[in-house]
Write a protein that holds these residues in place. Structure first.
Motif, PDB file in Angstrom:
ATOM      1  N   THR A 256       0.823  -1.260   0.028  1.00 15.68           N
ATOM      2  CA  THR A 256      -0.010  -0.100   0.054  1.00 15.68           C
ATOM      3  C   THR A 256       0.739   1.241   0.129  1.00 15.68           C
ATOM      4  O   THR A 256       0.161   2.570   0.038  1.00 15.68           O
ATOM      5  N   ALA A 257       2.160   1.141  -0.087  1.00 13.02           N
ATOM      6  CA  ALA A 257       3.115   2.444   0.146  1.00 13.02           C
ATOM      7  C   ALA A 257       2.997   2.990  -1.238  1.00 13.02           C
ATOM      8  O   ALA A 257       3.232   2.410  -2.145  1.00 13.02           O
ATOM      9  N   ILE A 258       2.895   4.576  -1.355  1.00 11.26           N
ATOM     10  CA  ILE A 258       3.187   5.231  -2.469  1.00 11.26           C
ATOM     11  C   ILE A 258       3.999   6.304  -2.167  1.00 11.26           C
ATOM     12  O   ILE A 258       3.910   6.986  -1.110  1.00 11.26           O
ATOM     13  N   THR A 259       4.959   6.452  -2.944  1.00 12.11           N
ATOM     14  CA  THR A 259       6.170   7.331  -2.915  1.00 12.11           C
ATOM     15  C   THR A 259       6.164   8.295  -4.137  1.00 12.11           C
ATOM     16  O   THR A 259       6.156   7.922  -5.026  1.00 12.11           O
ATOM     17  N   LYS A 370      15.543  22.811 -19.532  1.00  8.67           N
ATOM     18  CA  LYS A 370      15.603  24.290 -19.783  1.00  8.67           C
ATOM     19  C   LYS A 370      15.189  25.143 -18.552  1.00  8.67           C
ATOM     20  O   LYS A 370      15.600  26.382 -18.523  1.00  8.67           O
ATOM     21  N   LYS A 371      14.263  24.730 -17.647  1.00  8.65           N
ATOM     22  CA  LYS A 371      13.754  25.615 -16.675  1.00  8.65           C
ATOM     23  C   LYS A 371      14.489  25.408 -15.165  1.00  8.65           C
ATOM     24  O   LYS A 371      14.080  25.898 -14.240  1.00  8.65           O
ATOM     25  N   GLY A 372      15.395  24.338 -15.257  1.00  8.47           N
ATOM     26  CA  GLY A 372      16.096  24.215 -14.185  1.00  8.47           C
ATOM     27  C   GLY A 372      15.247  23.507 -13.062  1.00  8.47           C
ATOM     28  O   GLY A 372      15.565  23.710 -11.903  1.00  8.47           O
ATOM     29  N   TYR A 373      14.467  22.659 -13.253  1.00  8.83           N
ATOM     30  CA  TYR A 373      13.548  21.982 -12.104  1.00  8.83           C
ATOM     31  C   TYR A 373      14.591  20.662 -11.460  1.00  8.83           C
ATOM     32  O   TYR A 373      15.091  20.005 -12.212  1.00  8.83           O
ATOM     33  N   ARG A 374      14.424  20.679 -10.328  1.00  8.24           N
ATOM     34  CA  ARG A 374      15.140  19.769  -9.665  1.00  8.24           C
ATOM     35  C   ARG A 374      14.293  19.035  -8.526  1.00  8.24           C
ATOM     36  O   ARG A 374      13.259  19.729  -8.129  1.00  8.24           O
ATOM     37  N   PRO A 375      14.630  17.889  -8.084  1.00 11.50           N
ATOM     38  CA  PRO A 375      13.948  17.395  -7.139  1.00 11.50           C
ATOM     39  C   PRO A 375      14.048  17.778  -5.883  1.00 11.50           C
ATOM     40  O   PRO A 375      15.136  18.376  -5.302  1.00 11.50           O
ATOM     41  N   VAL A 376      12.783  18.498  -5.101  1.00 16.33           N
ATOM     42  CA  VAL A 376      12.763  19.030  -3.865  1.00 16.33           C
ATOM     43  C   VAL A 376      12.324  18.432  -2.684  1.00 16.33           C
ATOM     44  O   VAL A 376      12.652  18.730  -1.652  1.00 16.33           O
ATOM     45  N   CYS A 377      11.344  17.663  -2.905  1.00 15.90           N
ATOM     46  CA  CYS A 377      10.698  16.828  -1.779  1.00 15.90           C
ATOM     47  C   CYS A 377      10.067  15.721  -2.370  1.00 15.90           C
ATOM     48  O   CYS A 377       9.531  15.776  -3.419  1.00 15.90           O
ATOM     49  N   ARG A 378       9.786  14.675  -1.119  1.00 17.20           N
ATOM     50  CA  ARG A 378       9.135  13.577  -1.238  1.00 17.20           C
ATOM     51  C   ARG A 378       7.984  13.336  -0.400  1.00 17.20           C
ATOM     52  O   ARG A 378       8.138  13.781   0.734  1.00 17.20           O
ATOM     53  N   SER A 379       6.996  12.771  -0.917  1.00 13.20           N
ATOM     54  CA  SER A 379       5.952  12.476  -0.248  1.00 13.20           C
ATOM     55  C   SER A 379       5.694  10.943  -0.061  1.00 13.20           C
ATOM     56  O   SER A 379       5.804  10.074  -1.091  1.00 13.20           O
ATOM     57  N   PHE A 380       5.480  10.403   1.131  1.00 11.61           N
ATOM     58  CA  PHE A 380       5.275   8.956   1.537  1.00 11.61           C
ATOM     59  C   PHE A 380       3.892   8.708   2.007  1.00 11.61           C
ATOM     60  O   PHE A 380       3.648   9.599   3.070  1.00 11.61           O
ATOM     61  N   MET A 423      18.843   7.561  -1.185  1.00  9.09           N
ATOM     62  CA  MET A 423      18.751   6.122  -0.992  1.00  9.09           C
ATOM     63  C   MET A 423      18.954   5.417   0.370  1.00  9.09           C
ATOM     64  O   MET A 423      18.841   4.310   0.663  1.00  9.09           O
ATOM     65  N   ASP A 424      18.737   6.668   1.466  1.00  7.19           N
ATOM     66  CA  ASP A 424      18.941   6.325   2.767  1.00  7.19           C
ATOM     67  C   ASP A 424      17.674   5.989   3.472  1.00  7.19           C
ATOM     68  O   ASP A 424      17.829   5.856   4.845  1.00  7.19           O
ATOM     69  N   ILE A 425      16.783   5.992   2.700  1.00  9.87           N
ATOM     70  CA  ILE A 425      15.326   5.689   3.297  1.00  9.87           C
ATOM     71  C   ILE A 425      14.711   4.939   2.364  1.00  9.87           C
ATOM     72  O   ILE A 425      15.255   4.872   1.173  1.00  9.87           O
ATOM     73  N   GLY A 426      13.731   4.140   2.669  1.00 15.10           N
ATOM     74  CA  GLY A 426      12.744   3.392   2.095  1.00 15.10           C
ATOM     75  C   GLY A 426      11.351   3.697   2.387  1.00 15.10           C
ATOM     76  O   GLY A 426      10.509   4.678   2.139  1.00 15.10           O
TER      77      GLY A 426
END
Length: 786
Positions: A256-259, A370-380, A423-426
């Motif tokens: 049931t986990a969604i990330t 082109k717009k410089g999008y980067r990973p900023v946050c994760r939701s779990f 990769m330090d969390i799952g």
């Protein structure tokens, strides 16, 4: 209502001898055996008051209290374990009975009678009783868990000994509060669906549209307090089965986990502000996977917001990508044609669908580069979805254990390095290995109700009752991405969503109508009273004895039926909550209310002049309050008209008084309130400006007529009247231009401004009347009429 009274009025009859002895433990805290010692006076205390002395808390007292607390913990833990095993056995027995009935139904020959309707009704009653047992057990666990932490906090406050860290270890050794009912919910949902459909459950693709790349739904979102999560699941499964994608696989929590990992430009925060302001075409880009970190399939998604006036609906589009290809794709090393080359060769999807996915992949890749999008946050979070297979008209999902985690490297900390995710969390919630600055644990569950109904069609009645019940709190347009960015980057985000100031407000509400888990046969809830009730635990009389037919009913609804108002909304203990701890548990705060009655009672025990002085001060304050209310009632002032509440509003809000709260943003922050702006608003502003302009032209024409077409004899009076009309036309023109510019700017920036004009038309009409009167008076004087 204090917790002691709440505990007594919420007792379930089956568990009544297994609850924590809260009153006994609290009474034990008030019987220290040490020598007398003076109590330190308050900073502003009256020096003339005598010093109160109390006995010290000794090691013997601590040992006695801890021993009793351990015994209470053993009692609660044993009952929880026994009842959980009993429920598991009953589910297994019901499963065998349902399987036997279904086999007889499927194996009957021509002309043979299958299972009777009575057999199905008995099975449904048995499953309803098991559902009520699960509900009762969840309420029993929640109430005892709250009681243990309240008594520990009271112990630390009254004795000065710190027991909480030690007792948390004991709770971990006997974690009665960590029981997960998801597996039981899935089993009960499957069995109840078979029995409800009389052995013919709906069949079809479990994804029910999940395989589509583009889908549109009407979605409403709600917050659910952790105390109500299990009850909400049990209510929904009676109407919709739990959506299971792989029925042949045994249920695991990881399933049931969604990330999701959200992208944005950390310098401009374009995607955050676009989604917050709901501008036309605002996008959200995320990478999502289901299950654990070993999942090889990553979904690249883009959500696009569309305004209603465009005639389009907001759309979520996505395509799948192998995990090993994510980094090359984001860096631009792997182009979209190479991604879908294998799909074209296999021919499992149409060329049109592949072309759409390729176009989407090209657009997202261009935006990232082109717009410089980067990973900023994760939701779990863990999602429990309820839906009929192959029928997406009603889909309800409940997201629990929602957590937001930083994925950026903005502060110099290499969280993800050169990889697209850390990769330090799952899926090891509550992620206690992370530092506090990297994680925010959301205190509520998120309920999403997704409906696909035809034009003019109403949702099912049970859905309407659910969304208007006390179990949920409506939060329109809530976004996990917006909340995560706003809370994880407080130094970089200055525009906050409207729900942020409400995070410290308890969303629990009293029951407004009869809705919830019920037993079909007998009552299991009892309200118990204690004749020797402690004065610190109740401000009113002890509750009347009552028995209701609802399992685990709240004390508020019971009090409402007994004819006295509920005090839950004003209770400090029940209104304040701590943030979740690192273990993911919710600790409920409690502070004894230091009200006027308590101070007066303390002064009465001291006696003498201390009591007389306290009594005089209380009487003076009461007289001052009465005088103030009397003056407010007598002084003439505008008063609002009381509009009686209709039946629908009473069903939603109850007959009690509606409380209002005003929230202010923290220093340096602004709260953004969504404002709906359509093209017709611009046109309305232009039409209003043109109307004022036309009015100004008419007044100017009158002024020119008076100035140019009057005789020389009346030139002085006519010139004065023409000057008045000219001034009026000029002022009207300037006012209309200023109002138009103000409104246009407010519309463009989507500010919450007053678009109606209360004073302008009235002032202008008054000025026109004055100008006409002036002209009439001057002309009459010129003609010698007065």
């Amino acid at each position: 209502m204090k917790f002691g009274e709440q505990l007594r009025s919420s007792v379930i009859r089956e568990y009544q001898w297994h609850y924590i002895d809260y009153d006994g433990l609290k009474a034990d805290l008030k019987r220290p055996s040490g020598p007398l010692r003076p109590v330190a006076p308050r900073p502003n205390a009256d020096p003339s008051k005598p010093i109160i002395q109390r006995r010290e808390w000794t090691e013997d007292d601590e040992a006695r209290f801890v021993s009793k607390l351990e015994a209470e913990l053993d009692k609660v833990h044993t009952k929880q374990q026994v009842k959980a095993m009993e429920i598991s056995r009953r589910i297994a027995v019901s499963e065998r009975e349902v399987r036997d009935v279904v086999n007889r139904l499927n194996e009957r020959g021509p002309g043979e009678d299958g299972p009777s309707e009575e057999e199905f009704m008995m099975l449904e009653e048995d499953l309803s009783d098991i559902i009520a047992d699960v509900h009762d057990l969840a309420k029993f666990v929640q109430l005892n868990y709250t009681g243990f932490y309240k008594i520990i906090k009271k112990h630390d406050k009254m004795t000065g000994w710190h027991l909480r860290p030690v007792f948390e270890t004991r709770l971990k050794a006997k974690p009665f509060y960590k029981e997960n009912y998801d597996a039981s919910v899935v089993q009960l949902s499957k069995l109840y669906d078979i029995v409800r459909t009389r052995g013919n459950p709906a069949k079809g693709d479990s994804a029910a549209g999940g395989s589509q790349a583009n889908f549109i739904r009407h979605t409403t979102k709600y917050w659910v307090h952790p105390d109500n999560v299990t009850e909400l699941k049990l209510i929904i499964l009676k109407h919709l089965p739990v959506l299971v994608f792989n029925a042949s696989k045994e249920f695991e929590t990881e399933d049931t986990a969604i990330t999701s990992i959200y992208f944005d430009n950390p310098n401009t925060w374009d995607l955050y502000e676009g989604r917050l302001k709901k501008t036309e075409g605002a996008e959200a880009i995320r990478l999502r996977w289901y299950g654990g970190m070993k999942s090889e399939t990553i979904f690249v998604e883009r959500k696009t917001h569309r305004e209603d006036w465009t005639g389009e609906k907001s759309v979520k589009a996505r395509f799948s990508l192998k995990e090993k290809n994510v980094n090359p794709y984001l860096r631009g090393e792997l182009l979209p044609p190479a991604i879908f080359e294998k799909a074209r060769k296999e021919g499992k999807k149409s060329e049109k669908a592949i072309a759409e996915d390729e176009r989407l992949a090209r657009e997202i890749q261009w935006s990232v580069l082109k717009k410089g999008y980067r990973p900023v946050c994760r939701s779990f979070y863990h999602r429990t979805a309820f839906q009929l297979p192959a029928d997406a008209r009603v889909r309800i999902s409940l997201d629990t254990e929602l957590t937001m985690i930083r994925e950026d490297n903005l502060d110099g900390v290499r969280r993800s390095g050169d990889n697209w995710r850390r990769m330090d969390i799952g899926v090891d919630y509550p992620f206690s290995q992370l530092p506090p600055g990297d994680i925010v644990r959301f205190p509520y569950a998120i309920l999403e109700v997704k409906l696909q109904t035809q034009l003019g069609q109403e949702p099912p009645e049970w859905v309407r009752q659910l969304t208007s019940s006390h179990l949920v709190e409506a939060v329109p347009k809530f976004s996990k991405f917006i909340h995560g960015v706003a809370t994880l980057f407080p130094d970089r985000i200055h525009l906050l969503p409207y729900w942020m100031p409400q995070m410290d407000v308890d969303i629990r509400k009293p029951a407004t109508h009869d809705f919830g888990i019920k037993r079909l046969e007998h009552s299991t809830t009892a309200s118990l009273t204690d004749e020797d009730e402690d004065e610190d635990d109740s401000d009113d009389e002890s509750p009347q004895r009552s028995a209701t037919g609802r399992a685990g009913e709240s004390s508020t609804s019971a009090a409402a039926r007994n004819g006295r108002p509920s005090a839950l909304a004003a209770d400090i203990e029940d209104q304040t909550t701590d943030r979740p701890s690192a273990e993911g548990t919710y600790l409920y705060d409690s502070e004894d209310e230091d009200d006027e009655d308590t101070r007066l009672e303390e002064a009465r025990r001291v006696g003498g002049w201390t009591y007389y002085k306290a009594r005089a001060e209380a009487s003076a304050r009461a007289a001052a309050r009465g005088t103030w209310w009397l003056l407010k009632a007598l002084v003439p002032r505008p008063r609002s008209t009381q509009v009686p509440r209709n039946a629908r509003m009473e069903s939603l809000l109850g007959p009690g008084q509606i409380q209002e709260r005003r929230f202010k943003a923290p220093p340096g922050k602004k709260i953004y309130v969504p404002v709906r702006v359509e093209p017709k608003v611009y046109f309305a502003a232009e039409r209003t400006f043109l109307g004022w302009l036309e009015y100004s032209i008419y007044i100017g024409a009158i002024a020119l007529t008076l100035l140019n077409f009057t005789t020389e004899h009346g030139s002085r009076g006519s010139f004065a009247a023409a000057a008045a009309f000219t001034l009026l036309a000029f002022v009207s023109l300037c006012y209309s231009v200023g109002i138009y510019l103000y409104r246009s700017r407010a519309i463009r920036t989507r500010r919450v401004a007053r678009y109606h004009d209360k004073a302008g038309p009235s002032v202008l009409c008054g000025a026109l009347f004055a100008a006409v009167a002036l002209n009439y008076a001057l002309e009459g004087k010129t003609r010698g009429l007065w």
